[in-house]
Design a protein around this motif. Structure first.
Motif, PDB file in Angstrom:
ATOM      1  N   ALA A 172       0.462   6.021  -5.843  1.00  0.00           N
ATOM      2  CA  ALA A 172       0.390   6.985  -4.736  1.00  0.00           C
ATOM      3  C   ALA A 172      -0.309   8.259  -5.180  1.00  0.00           C
ATOM      4  N   GLY A 173       0.015   8.746  -6.383  1.00  0.00           N
ATOM      5  CA  GLY A 173      -0.616   9.953  -6.898  1.00  0.00           C
ATOM      6  C   GLY A 173      -2.108   9.769  -7.105  1.00  0.00           C
TER       7      GLY A 173
ATOM      8  N   GLU B  48       5.689   3.678  -3.735  1.00  0.00           N
ATOM      9  CA  GLU B  48       4.597   2.933  -4.356  1.00  0.00           C
ATOM     10  C   GLU B  48       4.145   1.777  -3.499  1.00  0.00           C
ATOM     11  N   GLY B  49       4.890   1.454  -2.495  1.00  0.00           N
ATOM     12  CA  GLY B  49       4.466   0.407  -1.580  1.00  0.00           C
ATOM     13  C   GLY B  49       5.099  -0.917  -1.812  1.00  0.00           C
TER      14      GLY B  49
ATOM     15  N   MET C 103       0.851  -1.189   0.000  1.00  0.00           N
ATOM     16  CA  MET C 103       0.000   0.000   0.000  1.00  0.00           C
ATOM     17  C   MET C 103       0.894   1.248   0.000  1.00  0.00           C
ATOM     18  N   PRO C 104       0.618   2.245  -0.849  1.00  0.00           N
ATOM     19  CA  PRO C 104       1.452   3.443  -0.914  1.00  0.00           C
ATOM     20  C   PRO C 104       1.398   4.232   0.382  1.00  0.00           C
ATOM     21  N   GLU C 105       2.509   4.843   0.688  1.00  0.00           N
ATOM     22  CA  GLU C 105       2.579   5.714   1.850  1.00  0.00           C
ATOM     23  C   GLU C 105       1.885   7.024   1.491  1.00  0.00           C
ATOM     24  N   ILE C 106       0.841   7.375   2.235  1.00  0.00           N
ATOM     25  CA  ILE C 106       0.092   8.591   1.965  1.00  0.00           C
ATOM     26  C   ILE C 106       0.193   9.488   3.190  1.00  0.00           C
TER      27      ILE C 106
END
Length: 141
Positions: free
Chosen positions: A47-48, A140-141, A1-4
């Motif tokens: 992520a974007g 991107e995870g 999972m992407p870092e947000i």
């Protein structure tokens, strides 16, 4: 999972990762943001995309630089001026242009955006940050 990032984290700039003008702008910002307040992700990245959805951004955002601050997103000239305001002097002075009606500012922005690939070129793949700058880009995870 992407870092947000959450609302307390740095400001995040989403950019067209294949556009040479946009890649140059990211490098320009990094040089003038020694405190590292801005982080980056390409609009084409997972992520974007996730950040756009989380901020409630519309499809129009995909042809523009997007700045996400505290859960609010800004596009086109508003994003560019808010980014300039966060850079080292003298760039914050450009924020005075915020008094120009948004329609005029965005028309100029859109003119450049429409021609950016023809004038500056584009890559087949997104910008890959150097090892030294990797922490400034969302994973991107």
């Amino acid at each position: 999972m992407p870092e947000i990032p959450n609302e307390r984290d740095e400001r995040v700039i989403l950019f067209d990762g294949v556009c040479h003008l946009c890649q140059g702008a990211v490098k320009f910002i990094i040089k003038r943001d020694p405190a590292g307040r801005f982080r980056f992700a390409s609009l084409q990245s997972q992520a974007g995309s996730r950040m756009l959805r989380a901020a409630g951004a519309r499809e129009e955002s995909l042809d523009s630089v997007v700045l996400i601050e505290r859960g609010t997103y800004y596009t086109r000239s508003a994003a560019a001026l808010r980014i300039a305001r966060g850079l080292r002097y003298p760039w914050p002075l450009l924020y005075a242009l915020i008094v120009v009606p948004r329609g005029l500012r965005d028309a100029a922005y859109q003119f450049v955006a429409r021609h950016r690939y023809r004038w500056f070129g584009k890559d087949e793949s997104c910008l890959v940050p150097t090892r030294e700058l990797k922490e400034r880009f969302l994973e991107e995870g």
